[in-house]
Scaffold this active site. Structure first.
Site, mmCIF file in Angstrom:
data_model
loop_
_atom_site.group_PDB
_atom_site.id
_atom_site.type_symbol
_atom_site.label_atom_id
_atom_site.label_comp_id
_atom_site.label_asym_id
_atom_site.label_seq_id
_atom_site.Cartn_x
_atom_site.Cartn_y
_atom_site.Cartn_z
ATOM 1 N N ASN A 111 0.835 -1.200 0.000
ATOM 2 C CA ASN A 111 0.000 0.000 0.000
ATOM 3 C C ASN A 111 0.871 1.251 0.000
ATOM 4 O OD1 ASN A 111 -2.093 -1.823 0.198
ATOM 5 N ND2 ASN A 111 -2.283 -1.610 2.420
ATOM 6 N N VAL A 112 0.330 2.285 -0.585
ATOM 7 C CA VAL A 112 1.081 3.542 -0.691
ATOM 8 C C VAL A 112 0.422 4.639 0.152
ATOM 9 C CG1 VAL A 112 1.953 2.972 -2.988
ATOM 10 C CG2 VAL A 112 -0.234 4.167 -2.784
ATOM 11 N N HIS A 128 5.980 -0.416 -2.657
ATOM 12 C CA HIS A 128 5.569 0.277 -3.886
ATOM 13 C C HIS A 128 5.569 1.791 -3.716
ATOM 14 C CE1 HIS A 128 3.365 -3.672 -5.065
ATOM 15 N NE2 HIS A 128 4.628 -3.681 -5.464
ATOM 16 N N CYS A 136 11.129 13.879 -8.978
ATOM 17 C CA CYS A 136 11.486 14.530 -10.242
ATOM 18 C C CYS A 136 11.719 13.480 -11.328
ATOM 19 C CB CYS A 136 12.755 15.378 -10.058
ATOM 20 S SG CYS A 136 13.354 16.053 -11.608
ATOM 21 N N CYS A 154 9.531 20.329 -11.239
ATOM 22 C CA CYS A 154 10.612 20.259 -10.254
ATOM 23 C C CYS A 154 11.155 21.666 -9.986
ATOM 24 C CB CYS A 154 11.743 19.369 -10.794
ATOM 25 S SG CYS A 154 13.192 19.345 -9.697
ATOM 26 N N CYS A 157 14.965 21.664 -11.391
ATOM 27 C CA CYS A 157 15.370 21.603 -12.816
ATOM 28 C C CYS A 157 14.210 21.872 -13.773
ATOM 29 C CB CYS A 157 15.986 20.227 -13.120
ATOM 30 S SG CYS A 157 14.771 18.890 -13.181
ATOM 31 N N SER A 196 -4.535 -9.776 -2.847
ATOM 32 C CA SER A 196 -4.960 -10.806 -3.805
ATOM 33 C C SER A 196 -3.772 -11.660 -4.232
ATOM 34 C CB SER A 196 -5.587 -10.129 -5.030
ATOM 35 O OG SER A 196 -4.648 -9.228 -5.609
ATOM 36 N N ASN A 220 -7.884 -13.033 4.757
ATOM 37 C CA ASN A 220 -8.577 -12.480 3.603
ATOM 38 C C ASN A 220 -10.002 -13.010 3.604
ATOM 39 O OD1 ASN A 220 -9.459 -11.763 0.954
ATOM 40 N ND2 ASN A 220 -7.308 -11.735 0.270
ATOM 41 N N ALA A 238 -9.624 -7.955 7.756
ATOM 42 C CA ALA A 238 -8.430 -7.650 8.560
ATOM 43 C C ALA A 238 -8.794 -6.905 9.841
ATOM 44 C CB ALA A 238 -7.460 -6.820 7.718
HETATM 45 C C1 BV8 Z 1 8.308 -5.520 -11.544
HETATM 46 C C2 BV8 Z 1 1.740 1.436 -6.587
HETATM 47 C C3 BV8 Z 1 10.318 -6.014 -12.673
HETATM 48 C C4 BV8 Z 1 1.083 2.339 -7.598
HETATM 49 C C5 BV8 Z 1 1.370 -0.827 -7.424
HETATM 50 C C6 BV8 Z 1 4.247 -7.600 -17.874
HETATM 51 C C7 BV8 Z 1 4.899 -6.382 -18.065
HETATM 52 C C8 BV8 Z 1 5.508 -5.717 -17.007
HETATM 53 C C9 BV8 Z 1 5.468 -6.257 -15.754
HETATM 54 C C10 BV8 Z 1 4.802 -7.448 -15.587
HETATM 55 C C11 BV8 Z 1 4.210 -8.131 -16.619
HETATM 56 N N1 BV8 Z 1 3.665 -9.270 -16.105
HETATM 57 C C12 BV8 Z 1 3.887 -9.312 -14.788
HETATM 58 C C13 BV8 Z 1 4.579 -8.243 -14.469
HETATM 59 C C14 BV8 Z 1 5.041 -7.890 -13.188
HETATM 60 C C15 BV8 Z 1 4.023 -6.923 -12.581
HETATM 61 C C16 BV8 Z 1 2.856 -7.734 -12.076
HETATM 62 O O1 BV8 Z 1 2.979 -8.440 -11.110
HETATM 63 N N2 BV8 Z 1 1.712 -7.624 -12.766
HETATM 64 C C17 BV8 Z 1 0.547 -8.384 -12.342
HETATM 65 C C18 BV8 Z 1 -0.705 -7.554 -12.555
HETATM 66 C C19 BV8 Z 1 0.527 -9.691 -13.110
HETATM 67 N N3 BV8 Z 1 4.744 -6.308 -11.510
HETATM 68 C C20 BV8 Z 1 5.411 -5.186 -11.718
HETATM 69 O O2 BV8 Z 1 5.382 -4.545 -12.738
HETATM 70 C C21 BV8 Z 1 6.265 -4.776 -10.553
HETATM 71 N N4 BV8 Z 1 7.597 -4.536 -11.010
HETATM 72 O O3 BV8 Z 1 7.919 -6.650 -11.677
HETATM 73 O O4 BV8 Z 1 9.561 -5.093 -11.975
HETATM 74 C C22 BV8 Z 1 9.797 -6.019 -14.086
HETATM 75 C C23 BV8 Z 1 9.859 -4.845 -14.816
HETATM 76 C C24 BV8 Z 1 9.444 -4.873 -16.156
HETATM 77 C C25 BV8 Z 1 8.953 -6.065 -16.739
HETATM 78 C C26 BV8 Z 1 8.849 -7.219 -15.951
HETATM 79 C C27 BV8 Z 1 9.281 -7.187 -14.634
HETATM 80 C C28 BV8 Z 1 5.771 -3.485 -9.953
HETATM 81 C C29 BV8 Z 1 4.363 -3.671 -9.436
HETATM 82 C C30 BV8 Z 1 3.978 -2.457 -8.611
HETATM 83 C C31 BV8 Z 1 2.747 -1.796 -9.179
HETATM 84 N N5 BV8 Z 1 2.330 -0.720 -8.279
HETATM 85 N N6 BV8 Z 1 1.048 0.150 -6.556
HETATM 86 C C32 BV8 Z 1 -0.229 2.860 -7.106
HETATM 87 O O5 BV8 Z 1 -0.727 2.409 -6.046
HETATM 88 O O6 BV8 Z 1 -0.770 3.741 -7.784
HETATM 89 S S1 BV8 Z 1 0.537 -2.282 -7.396
HETATM 90 C C33 BV8 Z 1 -0.920 -2.053 -6.614
HETATM 91 O O7 BV8 Z 1 -1.743 -3.088 -7.042
HETATM 92 C C34 BV8 Z 1 -0.820 -2.244 -5.141
HETATM 93 O O8 BV8 Z 1 0.351 -1.663 -4.602
HETATM 94 C C35 BV8 Z 1 -0.863 -3.723 -4.968
HETATM 95 O O9 BV8 Z 1 0.412 -4.281 -5.036
HETATM 96 C C36 BV8 Z 1 -1.623 -4.165 -6.175
HETATM 97 C C37 BV8 Z 1 -3.007 -4.533 -5.776
HETATM 98 O O10 BV8 Z 1 -2.875 -5.701 -5.046
HETATM 99 P P1 BV8 Z 1 -3.569 -5.837 -3.635
HETATM 100 O O11 BV8 Z 1 -2.938 -4.926 -2.676
HETATM 101 O O12 BV8 Z 1 -3.575 -7.278 -3.345
HETATM 102 O O13 BV8 Z 1 -5.035 -5.313 -3.837
HETATM 103 P P2 BV8 Z 1 -6.207 -6.043 -4.618
HETATM 104 O O14 BV8 Z 1 -7.255 -5.019 -4.847
HETATM 105 O O15 BV8 Z 1 -5.649 -6.799 -5.766
HETATM 106 O O16 BV8 Z 1 -6.735 -7.141 -3.585
HETATM 107 C C38 BV8 Z 1 -7.286 -6.716 -2.369
HETATM 108 C C39 BV8 Z 1 -7.450 -7.968 -1.553
HETATM 109 O O17 BV8 Z 1 -7.962 -7.586 -0.293
HETATM 110 C C40 BV8 Z 1 -8.432 -8.971 -2.142
HETATM 111 O O18 BV8 Z 1 -7.865 -10.264 -2.075
HETATM 112 C C41 BV8 Z 1 -9.640 -8.867 -1.229
HETATM 113 O O19 BV8 Z 1 -10.279 -10.123 -1.072
HETATM 114 C C42 BV8 Z 1 -9.005 -8.458 0.058
HETATM 115 N N7 BV8 Z 1 -9.883 -7.708 0.959
HETATM 116 C C43 BV8 Z 1 -10.920 -6.897 0.641
HETATM 117 N N8 BV8 Z 1 -11.433 -6.376 1.783
HETATM 118 C C44 BV8 Z 1 -10.685 -6.856 2.810
HETATM 119 C C45 BV8 Z 1 -9.694 -7.693 2.287
HETATM 120 N N9 BV8 Z 1 -8.796 -8.319 3.055
HETATM 121 C C46 BV8 Z 1 -8.865 -8.118 4.370
HETATM 122 N N10 BV8 Z 1 -9.784 -7.329 4.956
HETATM 123 C C47 BV8 Z 1 -10.704 -6.682 4.208
HETATM 124 N N11 BV8 Z 1 -11.622 -5.904 4.784
#
Ligand code: BV8
Length: 251
Positions: A111-112, A128, A136, A154, A157, A196, A220, A238
């Site tokens: 989370n951010v 993240h 910048c 920025c 710059c 997730s 979850n 949670a």
């Molecule tokens: C990387 C910041 C190396 C931004 C985020 C193809 C091309 C490029 C990359 C990829 C590719 N294929 C795969 C990748 C890698 C990619 C990836 O994993 N993609 C996924 C979609 C397949 N990852 C990346 O790109 C990462 N970098 O790999 O670098 C690289 C580089 C280039 C090429 C290859 C590799 C960087 C990923 C970071 C992205 N930034 N956030 C912003 O916030 O604006 S990600 C963002 O989404 C979040 O930070 C978080 O990580 C993600 C969401 O996930 P969750 O937090 O799990 O949230 P979600 O909504 O999915 O689920 C919520 C859960 O909570 C559910 O399960 C639900 O049931 C549960 N819930 C609901 N209510 C409750 C609850 N649980 C408890 N209590 C409750 N009340």
């Protein structure tokens, strides 16, 4: 793998409590679900209002920013206002308490929103980045007190500023990656909360913990595809499960 959804709310398997009690090092990974009960939409919820027609995985990318920095900044400003008006929930507060109850505690968050810090966790690995940081685009460095604009510049710059978060397709900062991998490999208990488990490399931390013989559990309300490989699944929100966990540990 025993699931623990009691008829009357959250039941925590006593074996998991025992493992927590004996743990030398507990590592927790959180995702958007831990902030859901603070009113912050998760990535898989439909975004509220204006943003219902946008997919976060499309907006949180360098390409989207390149194409329309103004739109991307609108989205992040909307999220900043929403998070600034939100408060840590009992789940965040319970994790701050858990950090005090175990010998060594590592909190890694995807989370951010900064809500773990506002709840009292002093050491948080922001895998993240942070929604409220400005960075910048040219220098890569964080900027304080940027003047407000549709696309802020920025002050050093003049290049565009971007939110200080890690977008899809961008690499995780080395320090966050190294610290998180080391903690997952060293911990005795790994707890994945409110994620997730679809986004890598964050989702791979549980595998590292498992490979190093840690006990792995998930909290979850919707058990993830990964949970079959875990030792425990607590099917609950949670904000209900974490205080129950801490209460069981503290007694
Ligand atoms: C990387 C910041 C190396 C931004 C985020 C193809 C091309 C490029 C990359 C990829 C590719 N294929 C795969 C990748 C890698 C990619 C990836 O994993 N993609 C996924 C979609 C397949 N990852 C990346 O790109 C990462 N970098 O790999 O670098 C690289 C580089 C280039 C090429 C290859 C590799 C960087 C990923 C970071 C992205 N930034 N956030 C912003 O916030 O604006 S990600 C963002 O989404 C979040 O930070 C978080 O990580 C993600 C969401 O996930 P969750 O937090 O799990 O949230 P979600 O909504 O999915 O689920 C919520 C859960 O909570 C559910 O399960 C639900 O049931 C549960 N819930 C609901 N209510 C409750 C609850 N649980 C408890 N209590 C409750 N009340």
């Amino acid at each position: 793998m025993p699931s623990t959804q009691g008829q009357t709310g959250v039941l925590i398997n006593p074996d998991f409590i025992a493992a927590l009690r004996d743990a030398r090092h507990v590592c927790v990974l959180t995702g958007a679900g831990v902030s859901a009960e603070s009113g912050v939409p998760t990535f898989r919820d439909s975004q509220h209002g204006l943003w219902e027609k946008y997919d976060p995985q499309q907006l949180a990318t360098p390409e989207a920013f390149e194409e329309d920095p103004k739109l991307v900044w609108q989205w992040y400003r909307w999220r900043r206002e929403l998070v600034a008006a939100a408060n840590p929930n009992p789940g965040h507060l319970a994790l701050a308490r858990l950090a005090e109850l175990v010998p060594r505690f590592t909190l890694v968050t995807q989370n951010v929103d900064g809500l773990h810090q506002r709840a009292g966790n002093s050491k948080v690995i922001e895998f993240h980045g942070n929604l409220f940081d400005d960075r910048c685009c040219a220098e890569g460095r964080l900027v304080e007190d940027a003047a407000d604009a549709d696309v802020p510049a920025c002050p050093r710059c003049g290049a565009n500023l971007r939110p200080g978060v890690v977008w899809f397709g961008e690499t995780i900062p080395d320090s966050a990656l190294d610290q998180s991998f080391a903690a997952a490999a060293d911990c005795d208990v790994f707890l994945s909360v409110g994620t997730s488990s679809l986004v890598y490399p964050a989702a791979g931390l549980a595998d590292i913990a498992k490979e190093n013989r840690a006990m792995v559990a998930e909290i979850n309300p919707n058990p993830t595809i990964r949970v079959a490989a875990y030792d425990f699944s607590i099917v609950a929100n949670a904000a209900a499960a974490l205080p129950k966990l801490v209460e069981s540990l503290a007694t």
